[in-house]
Design a protein around this motif. Structure first.
Motif, mmCIF file in Angstrom:
data_model
loop_
_atom_site.group_PDB
_atom_site.id
_atom_site.type_symbol
_atom_site.label_atom_id
_atom_site.label_comp_id
_atom_site.label_asym_id
_atom_site.label_seq_id
_atom_site.Cartn_x
_atom_site.Cartn_y
_atom_site.Cartn_z
ATOM 1 N N ASP A 31 0.827 -1.213 0.000
ATOM 2 C CA ASP A 31 0.000 0.000 0.000
ATOM 3 C C ASP A 31 0.858 1.258 0.000
ATOM 4 O OD1 ASP A 31 -2.223 -1.610 0.024
ATOM 5 O OD2 ASP A 31 -2.601 -1.395 2.179
ATOM 6 N N LEU A 34 2.336 1.703 -3.549
ATOM 7 C CA LEU A 34 1.309 2.120 -4.514
ATOM 8 C C LEU A 34 0.880 3.564 -4.277
ATOM 9 C CD1 LEU A 34 -0.911 -1.098 -4.714
ATOM 10 C CD2 LEU A 34 0.692 -0.226 -6.434
ATOM 11 N N LYS A 35 0.823 3.982 -3.021
ATOM 12 C CA LYS A 35 0.473 5.368 -2.717
ATOM 13 C C LYS A 35 1.542 6.313 -3.263
ATOM 14 C CE LYS A 35 -0.392 8.501 1.175
ATOM 15 N NZ LYS A 35 -0.434 8.629 2.649
ATOM 16 N N GLU A 37 3.564 5.693 -5.721
ATOM 17 C CA GLU A 37 3.461 5.632 -7.181
ATOM 18 C C GLU A 37 2.403 6.609 -7.688
ATOM 19 O OE1 GLU A 37 0.908 3.074 -10.240
ATOM 20 O OE2 GLU A 37 1.516 2.094 -8.389
ATOM 21 N N ARG A 38 1.240 6.628 -7.051
ATOM 22 C CA ARG A 38 0.162 7.525 -7.486
ATOM 23 C C ARG A 38 0.546 8.987 -7.291
ATOM 24 N NH1 ARG A 38 -2.861 3.410 -4.986
ATOM 25 N NH2 ARG A 38 -2.917 4.585 -3.028
ATOM 26 N N GLN A 39 1.184 9.292 -6.149
ATOM 27 C CA GLN A 39 1.556 10.681 -5.862
ATOM 28 C C GLN A 39 2.595 11.201 -6.848
ATOM 29 O OE1 GLN A 39 2.737 10.620 -1.731
ATOM 30 N NE2 GLN A 39 0.631 10.905 -0.995
ATOM 31 N N GLY A 41 2.884 10.178 -9.969
ATOM 32 C CA GLY A 41 2.411 10.079 -11.345
ATOM 33 C C GLY A 41 3.030 8.945 -12.133
ATOM 34 N N LYS A 43 3.104 5.542 -13.987
ATOM 35 C CA LYS A 43 2.093 4.740 -14.669
ATOM 36 C C LYS A 43 2.492 3.270 -14.598
ATOM 37 C CE LYS A 43 -0.401 4.275 -19.040
ATOM 38 N NZ LYS A 43 -0.481 4.705 -20.451
#
Length: 200
Positions: A31, A34-35, A37-39, A41, A43
């Motif tokens: 988690d 992945l967090k 990774e999203r912050q 950007g 892909k």
């Protein structure tokens, strides 16, 4: 380790050096990544495979990417390349393409299946140190031995066990901290099951 702490995942170090999240739940690590990774950007692409890698004159990596389900090929350039292949042969192929030499991996992190009944005997405290020694928690099962100690032993002795075709004699001292003249020593004839978790 400090990176995970700085991102909200507290870690703990076991006596044998293994590191786990305090939650004892691997999803804490997943988690967190992945967090991040999203912050940032990033892909995340799935269903694709890097089938070849080379370096360009400009010092970048040229990667050939194919989809597994359809006839699709794409070439991309990358500034950085991290090969995290585990035991997948494709990772070794990419490393070879980039000029690395690969030592053939062997199975590691597996349990020991005991082939015959153990013989318990008394031995003097002064004993020869085995070639491979580990101390720690061990799980005795209906078919053999497992647990952190056995998994570490299979890791450190992976190549020796491979060359012996996973057969040998295992000496287990059930009271290594007892400073007395005699102690119990169990001698097992064993062979290893290849429930492989990792290749080294």
């Amino acid at each position: 380790m400090s990176w995970f702490s700085d991102h909200g995942v507290e870690l703990k170090t076991e006596e044998d050096g293994r590191v786990f999240p305090v939650s004892d739940n691997s999803s804490s690590i997943v988690d967190c990544l992945l967090k991040e990774e999203r912050q940032r950007g990033v892909k995340l692409q799935t269903g694709k495979s890097v089938t070849s890698a080379s370096t360009s004159a400009g010092g970048k990596f040229t990667l050939k990417i194919e989809k597994r389900t359809i006839d699709y090929v794409e070439f991309i350039e990358a500034d950085y390349l991290l090969i995290a292949s585990g035991s997948n042969q494709q990772g070794y192929n990419l490393a070879n393409q980039l000029g690395h030499s690969i030592i053939k991996p062997v199975p590691s992190l597996f349990t020991f299946k005991i082939d015959v009944k153990a013989s318990l005997k008394l031995e003097p405290l002064q004993k020869n140190i085995p070639e491979l020694t580990q101390v720690g928690p061990m799980l005795v099962t209906h078919w053999g031995l497992s647990g952190p100690l056995v998994l570490r032993l299979s890791a450190w002795g992976a190549r020796d066990l491979f060359s012996s075709e996973y057969k040998g004699t295992l000496l287990v001292d059930f009271s290594p901290d007892v400073h007395s003249f005699l102690y119990f020593l169990a001698c097992f004839e064993f062979f290893c099951t290849l429930n492989t978790a990792q290749m080294i």
